[in-house]
Motif scaffolding. Structure first.
Motif, short mmCIF file in Angstrom:
data_model
loop_
_atom_site.label_atom_id
_atom_site.label_comp_id
_atom_site.label_asym_id
_atom_site.label_seq_id
_atom_site.Cartn_x
_atom_site.Cartn_y
_atom_site.Cartn_z
N ASN A 162 0.74 -1.24 0.06
CA ASN A 162 -0.04 -0.20 -0.01
C ASN A 162 0.72 1.36 -0.04
OD1 ASN A 162 -2.61 -0.70 -0.28
ND2 ASN A 162 -2.90 -0.94 1.98
N ARG A 165 2.10 1.85 -3.65
CA ARG A 165 1.02 2.28 -4.35
C ARG A 165 0.94 3.82 -3.98
NH1 ARG A 165 -0.63 -3.00 -4.66
NH2 ARG A 165 -1.53 -2.82 -2.45
N ARG A 178 -4.62 12.73 -3.58
CA ARG A 178 -5.25 13.34 -2.50
C ARG A 178 -6.61 13.05 -2.44
NH1 ARG A 178 -2.85 18.43 -3.54
NH2 ARG A 178 -1.11 18.79 -2.07
N LEU A 179 -7.40 12.72 -3.53
CA LEU A 179 -8.80 12.70 -3.51
C LEU A 179 -9.20 11.17 -3.16
CD1 LEU A 179 -9.90 14.50 -6.71
CD2 LEU A 179 -10.30 14.99 -4.29
N VAL A 180 -8.16 10.18 -3.14
CA VAL A 180 -8.47 9.05 -2.59
C VAL A 180 -7.67 8.93 -1.17
CG1 VAL A 180 -8.49 7.79 -4.76
CG2 VAL A 180 -6.24 7.93 -3.52
N GLY A 181 -7.37 10.07 -0.53
CA GLY A 181 -7.06 10.07 0.82
C GLY A 181 -5.44 9.88 0.83
N VAL A 182 -4.66 10.11 -0.09
CA VAL A 182 -3.22 9.78 0.33
C VAL A 182 -2.84 10.99 0.99
CG1 VAL A 182 -1.10 9.67 -0.67
CG2 VAL A 182 -2.85 8.29 -1.74
N ASP A 183 -2.04 10.81 2.02
CA ASP A 183 -1.36 11.96 2.96
C ASP A 183 -0.18 12.19 2.04
OD1 ASP A 183 -0.02 13.50 4.50
OD2 ASP A 183 -0.60 12.67 6.14
N SER B 49 -13.78 18.69 -1.25
CA SER B 49 -12.99 17.66 -1.11
C SER B 49 -11.67 18.18 -0.29
CB SER B 49 -12.51 17.28 -2.36
OG SER B 49 -13.64 16.18 -2.70
N LEU B 51 -9.00 20.18 -1.32
CA LEU B 51 -8.14 20.61 -2.11
C LEU B 51 -8.03 22.02 -2.21
CD1 LEU B 51 -8.53 18.16 -5.34
CD2 LEU B 51 -7.19 17.72 -3.23
N SER B 71 -7.80 16.57 3.02
CA SER B 71 -8.54 15.79 2.22
C SER B 71 -8.49 14.41 2.51
CB SER B 71 -7.82 15.72 0.97
OG SER B 71 -7.18 16.71 0.60
N LYS B 72 -7.44 13.77 3.18
CA LYS B 72 -7.41 12.56 3.63
C LYS B 72 -8.49 12.17 4.83
CE LYS B 72 -4.06 13.39 6.99
NZ LYS B 72 -3.00 12.88 8.01
N VAL B 75 -12.16 12.52 3.05
CA VAL B 75 -12.20 11.34 2.44
C VAL B 75 -12.68 9.89 3.33
CG1 VAL B 75 -11.19 9.26 0.97
CG2 VAL B 75 -10.55 11.61 0.42
N GLN B 81 -14.96 11.95 -4.17
CA GLN B 81 -14.93 12.80 -5.29
C GLN B 81 -14.57 11.83 -6.43
OE1 GLN B 81 -13.82 16.89 -7.66
NE2 GLN B 81 -13.58 16.83 -5.34
N MET B 100 -6.31 1.66 -5.10
CA MET B 100 -6.10 2.84 -4.32
C MET B 100 -7.25 3.59 -3.87
SD MET B 100 -3.10 3.69 -4.04
CE MET B 100 -3.18 5.34 -3.46
N PHE B 103 -7.73 3.33 -0.16
CA PHE B 103 -6.59 3.42 0.48
C PHE B 103 -6.88 3.96 1.97
CE2 PHE B 103 -3.05 6.26 1.71
CZ PHE B 103 -2.08 5.37 1.50
N ARG B 104 -7.87 4.58 2.21
CA ARG B 104 -8.11 5.35 3.38
C ARG B 104 -9.21 4.26 4.43
NH1 ARG B 104 -5.41 7.97 6.65
NH2 ARG B 104 -3.98 8.67 4.95
#
Ligand SMILES: Nc1ncnc2c1ncn2[C@@H]1O[C@H](COP(=O)(O)OP(=O)(O)OP(=O)(O)O)[C@@H](O)[C@H]1O
Ligand SMILES: [Mg+2]
Lengths: 286, 235
Positions: A162, A165, A178-183, B49, B51, B71-72, B75, B81, B100, B103-104
């Protein structure tokens, strides 16, 4: 004779590849050309040297310390220094990396003087022969095997976890990551840590094979840079191909023209690659 | 109220783009947000979101102020989004893109059931799961982006310009998927330039014009509105 040179070149090329893997990662993911890379390799080398000189720790054991220490250093440098200019132009980050290099080199010079040092392990001179023609220093083979192990670990982290990725996602599309929540800030710091940690590993292996000094970093940065360019950015195989290419050509080149021409040969290859394949041998592939 | 946006002002640097936006999404609804090019739709979504930081105003999600959250965390709260232009990770396979998307999620260690669920909705993606997303058709890419969003287990899914550049038949399929997701309990904020499409398939609608909410109402009523007919539907 030719075979001996080829083997020498391959063994050296492995080390070059390891030197370049970290630089390539940082460059590819964050678009930072880390001028200080060679200085981090130097710090890895001195970590091993001091652990050997003071505690008598075997370099192959201190390898782990060197990686861990340099990872932490890289993480911190990114998070608390480079992170503040990460949105600035590539030129600004280049200047900052340059500043970091000067700082590290001078701190090392002041603390350790410019003396050239060696990690003299008892088994340093052991070697073995293949057939009648090729003699190989055992320690170089072990170092080469470690390069392979470390590279595989690197590939594994980047491709199968992870964390890996998230690093690739961040490099491929920052906002989508960012939109999938990655820091993203943390990912950058870890990436820098991994790149600098790989430099630490390269430094340890370098210190086993060659004399070291606080001012060795500049040349190693250049070599790493050449390898990254030869292999091409954007592919994790790039540094391996580039490293082997440089190692082998250098081995033959210095054999034919003399060892003082080592750097000239590196840069001739660099220029040739830039002319023939501007994106590197593997450029455009992934 | 699921999402409650109050008096939001947003811009890029000194250039203000959104003025005093008020917008709400109730639990279980499909809400349409329509408007011409450059009206500020995507800007609003970026702000939701995390950003983009607004000048002032607030965004409340399930009673909690998320206006200045990274954002994290947004999410993780369940606002997912699906961005304009798909924005898939080009160097990754379909399946890696979907992974992905999860991911969260805390339970992201084991996402096999979620993958299976998403593949059931989009069998085409399953066939192509080892393919890099660059080699997918436009429709498949939009499916993949949508599916990646679903992998995040959204309470509210925000879809920006889903229909752009796609053949009407594919858009119909995708809209069916959206409605099905909504029937299963996920609220939807559907952002479109295609006003007819958006209002036909939503409960409530907002019309954004040069950064302000120009009109709002039940989608059916908006469709019958004379002004909308003239300006946006060309009737
Ligand atoms: N990164 C940016 N920097 C400065 N201005 C921007 C930026 N992104 C968008 N804008 C401006 O903000 C305004 C609104 O843009 P936005 O993308 O939100 O519109 P939109 O309603 O999504 O349009 P479209 O239907 O074309 O996607 C436009 O005038 C645009 O030029
Ligand atoms: Mg838009």
């Amino acid at each position: 004779m030719l075979l001996q040179i080829l083997v020498n070149g391959i063994l050296m090329g492995g080390l070059y590849a390891l030197m370049a893997i970290g630089m390539s990662l940082i460059w590819g993911v964050m678009n930072i050309i880390n001028i200080a890379h060679g200085s981090f390799i130097m710090l890895g080398a001195f970590t091993t040297y001091w652990l050997f000189a003071i505690l008598g720790m075997d370099p192959f054991v201190s390898l782990a310390f060197s990686i861990a220490l340099l990872f932490a250093l890289g993480y911190g440098v990114q998070r608390y220094l480079i992170n503040y200019v990460i949105r600035a132009s590539a030129f600004i980050t280049l200047i900052l990396a340059f500043g970091i290099e000067i700082f590290i080199n001078n701190a090392a010079l002041v603390s350790w003087t410019a003396d050239i040092r060696k990690v003299q392990v008892a088994y340093g001179a052991a070697n073995f022969s293949l057939g009648n023609y090729v003699t190989i220093p055992t320690i170089r083979v072990v170092a080469f095997l470690l390069v392979i192990v470390i590279s595989i670990a690197f590939f594994y982290i980047l491709n199968r976890t992870n964390l890996g990725r998230s690093i690739r996602a961040t490099s491929q599309d920052l906002d989508a990551a960012r939109l999938v929540g990655v820091d993203v800030a943390k990912t950058y710091a870890i990436t820098f840590g991994l790149g600098v940690g790989a430099a630490g590993a390269a430094g340890t292996l370098w210190s086993i094979l060659f004399p070291i000094s606080p001012i060795m970093g500049g040349e190693l940065t250049l070599k790493s840079f050449v390898v990254v360019i030869i292999g091409g950015l954007g592919s994790m195989l790039g540094p391996i191909i580039g490293g082997l290419a440089l190692g082998i050509t250098e081995a033959f080149g210095t054999n034919w023209f003399g060892s003082t021409y080592g750097n000239l040969i590196s840069f001739t290859i660099l220029v040739l690659v830039l002319i023939i394949r501007p994106k590197g041998i593997l450029g455009g592939a992934d | 109220m699921l999402l409650d946006i109050k008096e939001l002002n947003v811009g890029y640097g000194d250039i203000q783009v959104l003025w005093d936006i008020n917008l709400q999404v109730k639990e279980g609804q499909v809400v349409a947000l329509v408007g011409a090019n450059g009206a500020g739709k995507s800007t609003l979504l970026k702000t939701i979101s995390g950003l983009l930081k607004p000048y002032n105003g607030s965004i409340i999600f399930q009673g909690e102020d998320i206006t200045s959250m990274p954002s994290k965390e947004i999410v993780a709260k369940g606002i997912i989004q699906v961005p304009e232009g798909r924005r898939l990770f080009p160097g990754m396979t379909v399946e890696e893109n979907l992974m992905m998307g999860a991911f969260r999620r805390k339970e992201s260690k084991n996402i096999k059931p979620e993958l299976a669920k998403v593949y059931k909705i989009f069998p085409r993606l399953k066939e192509r799961r080892q393919q890099k997303t660059g080699s997918l058709s436009g429709g498949e890419q939009q499916m993949c982006a949508f599916a990646r969003g679903l992998m995040g287990n959204p309470k509210l899914i925000i879809i920006d310009e889903m229909s752009l550049g796609l053949a009407p038949l594919i858009v119909d399929d995708l809209i069916d998927n959206v409605k099905e997701i909504n029937r299963q309990g996920t609220s939807v904020l559907l952002v479109e330039q295609d006003v007819q499409l958006a209002l036909d398939n939503s409960h409530y609608g907002y019309v954004l014009s040069t950064g302000k909410v120009q009109m709002q109402g039940n989608s059916l009523e908006l469709l019958r509105n004379q002004e909308i007919k003239e300006i946006y539907l060309g009737l």
